[in-house]
Scaffold this motif. Structure first.
Motif, PDB file in Angstrom:
ATOM      1  N   SER A 123      21.938 -31.984 -27.465  1.00  0.00           N
ATOM      2  CA  SER A 123      22.497 -30.743 -26.944  1.00  0.00           C
ATOM      3  C   SER A 123      21.381 -30.012 -26.683  1.00  0.00           C
ATOM      4  O   SER A 123      20.184 -30.061 -27.073  1.00  0.00           O
ATOM      5  N   PRO A 124      21.312 -28.956 -26.006  1.00  0.00           N
ATOM      6  CA  PRO A 124      20.105 -27.937 -25.471  1.00  0.00           C
ATOM      7  C   PRO A 124      19.779 -27.176 -26.947  1.00  0.00           C
ATOM      8  O   PRO A 124      18.545 -27.108 -27.082  1.00  0.00           O
ATOM      9  N   GLU A 125      20.573 -27.094 -27.793  1.00  0.00           N
ATOM     10  CA  GLU A 125      20.180 -26.435 -29.062  1.00  0.00           C
ATOM     11  C   GLU A 125      19.543 -27.513 -29.871  1.00  0.00           C
ATOM     12  O   GLU A 125      18.626 -26.972 -30.592  1.00  0.00           O
ATOM     13  N   ASP A 126      19.716 -28.684 -29.860  1.00  0.00           N
ATOM     14  CA  ASP A 126      19.097 -29.707 -30.752  1.00  0.00           C
ATOM     15  C   ASP A 126      17.770 -29.670 -30.223  1.00  0.00           C
ATOM     16  O   ASP A 126      16.657 -29.917 -30.731  1.00  0.00           O
ATOM     17  N   VAL A 127      17.590 -29.775 -28.624  1.00  0.00           N
ATOM     18  CA  VAL A 127      16.250 -29.907 -27.945  1.00  0.00           C
ATOM     19  C   VAL A 127      15.576 -28.805 -28.251  1.00  0.00           C
ATOM     20  O   VAL A 127      14.383 -28.777 -28.594  1.00  0.00           O
ATOM     21  N   ARG A 128      16.162 -27.431 -28.199  1.00  0.00           N
ATOM     22  CA  ARG A 128      15.382 -26.346 -28.518  1.00  0.00           C
ATOM     23  C   ARG A 128      14.517 -26.453 -29.886  1.00  0.00           C
ATOM     24  O   ARG A 128      13.532 -26.020 -30.325  1.00  0.00           O
ATOM     25  N   ASP A 129      15.590 -26.760 -30.940  1.00  0.00           N
ATOM     26  CA  ASP A 129      15.236 -26.698 -32.218  1.00  0.00           C
ATOM     27  C   ASP A 129      14.063 -27.660 -32.463  1.00  0.00           C
ATOM     28  O   ASP A 129      13.010 -27.382 -33.293  1.00  0.00           O
ATOM     29  N   ARG A 130      14.322 -28.952 -31.944  1.00  0.00           N
ATOM     30  CA  ARG A 130      13.147 -29.915 -32.166  1.00  0.00           C
ATOM     31  C   ARG A 130      11.715 -29.360 -31.504  1.00  0.00           C
ATOM     32  O   ARG A 130      10.662 -29.652 -32.200  1.00  0.00           O
ATOM     33  N   LEU A 131      11.968 -28.720 -30.202  1.00  0.00           N
ATOM     34  CA  LEU A 131      10.879 -28.332 -29.726  1.00  0.00           C
ATOM     35  C   LEU A 131       9.941 -27.283 -30.449  1.00  0.00           C
ATOM     36  O   LEU A 131       8.868 -27.034 -30.639  1.00  0.00           O
ATOM     37  N   THR A 132      10.821 -26.250 -30.921  1.00  0.00           N
ATOM     38  CA  THR A 132      10.453 -25.230 -31.837  1.00  0.00           C
ATOM     39  C   THR A 132       9.717 -25.773 -33.317  1.00  0.00           C
ATOM     40  O   THR A 132       8.473 -25.178 -33.391  1.00  0.00           O
ATOM     41  N   ARG A 133      10.080 -26.714 -33.744  1.00  0.00           N
ATOM     42  CA  ARG A 133       9.509 -27.475 -35.033  1.00  0.00           C
ATOM     43  C   ARG A 133       8.414 -28.034 -34.478  1.00  0.00           C
ATOM     44  O   ARG A 133       7.279 -27.913 -35.420  1.00  0.00           O
ATOM     45  N   GLU A 134       8.213 -28.587 -33.200  1.00  0.00           N
ATOM     46  CA  GLU A 134       7.022 -29.136 -32.942  1.00  0.00           C
ATOM     47  C   GLU A 134       5.899 -28.397 -32.557  1.00  0.00           C
ATOM     48  O   GLU A 134       4.704 -28.533 -33.109  1.00  0.00           O
ATOM     49  N   ALA A 135       6.441 -27.027 -32.162  1.00  0.00           N
ATOM     50  CA  ALA A 135       5.290 -25.991 -31.713  1.00  0.00           C
ATOM     51  C   ALA A 135       4.728 -25.592 -33.120  1.00  0.00           C
ATOM     52  O   ALA A 135       3.806 -25.157 -33.140  1.00  0.00           O
ATOM     53  N   LEU A 136       5.639 -25.250 -33.851  1.00  0.00           N
ATOM     54  CA  LEU A 136       5.366 -24.693 -35.348  1.00  0.00           C
ATOM     55  C   LEU A 136       4.290 -25.632 -36.135  1.00  0.00           C
ATOM     56  O   LEU A 136       3.258 -25.226 -36.700  1.00  0.00           O
ATOM     57  N   ALA A 137       4.506 -27.034 -36.082  1.00  0.00           N
ATOM     58  CA  ALA A 137       3.868 -27.801 -36.886  1.00  0.00           C
ATOM     59  C   ALA A 137       2.219 -27.876 -35.977  1.00  0.00           C
ATOM     60  O   ALA A 137       1.492 -28.053 -36.662  1.00  0.00           O
ATOM     61  N   SER A 138       2.302 -27.795 -34.806  1.00  0.00           N
ATOM     62  CA  SER A 138       1.125 -27.643 -33.830  1.00  0.00           C
ATOM     63  C   SER A 138       0.306 -26.541 -34.319  1.00  0.00           C
ATOM     64  O   SER A 138      -1.022 -26.586 -34.423  1.00  0.00           O
ATOM     65  N   LEU A 139       0.728 -25.349 -34.382  1.00  0.00           N
ATOM     66  CA  LEU A 139       0.047 -24.057 -34.811  1.00  0.00           C
ATOM     67  C   LEU A 139      -0.456 -24.364 -36.312  1.00  0.00           C
ATOM     68  O   LEU A 139      -1.521 -24.281 -36.795  1.00  0.00           O
ATOM     69  N   ARG A 140       0.330 -24.931 -37.371  1.00  0.00           N
ATOM     70  CA  ARG A 140      -0.084 -25.164 -38.524  1.00  0.00           C
ATOM     71  C   ARG A 140      -1.126 -26.092 -38.567  1.00  0.00           C
ATOM     72  O   ARG A 140      -2.048 -26.024 -39.387  1.00  0.00           O
ATOM     73  N   ALA A 141      -1.359 -27.031 -37.674  1.00  0.00           N
ATOM     74  CA  ALA A 141      -2.367 -28.056 -37.426  1.00  0.00           C
ATOM     75  C   ALA A 141      -3.645 -27.353 -36.952  1.00  0.00           C
ATOM     76  O   ALA A 141      -4.718 -28.080 -36.849  1.00  0.00           O
ATOM     77  N   GLY A 142      -3.556 -26.252 -36.435  1.00  0.00           N
ATOM     78  CA  GLY A 142      -4.647 -25.724 -35.794  1.00  0.00           C
ATOM     79  C   GLY A 142      -4.738 -25.692 -34.277  1.00  0.00           C
ATOM     80  O   GLY A 142      -5.827 -25.366 -33.637  1.00  0.00           O
ATOM     81  N   LEU A 143      -3.811 -26.204 -33.779  1.00  0.00           N
ATOM     82  CA  LEU A 143      -3.950 -26.626 -32.413  1.00  0.00           C
ATOM     83  C   LEU A 143      -3.402 -25.472 -31.451  1.00  0.00           C
ATOM     84  O   LEU A 143      -2.189 -25.052 -31.581  1.00  0.00           O
TER      85      LEU A 143
END
Length: 54
Positions: free
Chosen positions: A8-28
């Motif tokens: 679903s669009p909500e699942d995709v948005r949630d996954r992309l948000t989690r990936e973006a936050l993980a990238s920020l935490r990794a310093g990217l």
């Protein structure tokens, strides 16, 4: 059990948000200026490559 091929669009948005936050935490990060420069050239004859993370 097989994972659903259609998300679903909500699942995709949630996954992309989690990936973006993980990238920020990794310093990217990409600076706003670099991202803007890249975006402004997307529909030109000579688009820029994706900006590098720092």
């Amino acid at each position: 059990m097989k994972k659903h091929l259609q998300q679903s669009p909500e699942d995709v948005r949630d996954r992309l948000t989690r990936e973006a936050l993980a990238s920020l935490r990794a310093g990217l990060r990409v600076s706003h200026a670099e991202l803007r420069k890249w975006a402004e050239r997307l529909n030109t004859a000579n688009p820029l490559p994706l900006p590098k993370t720092s």
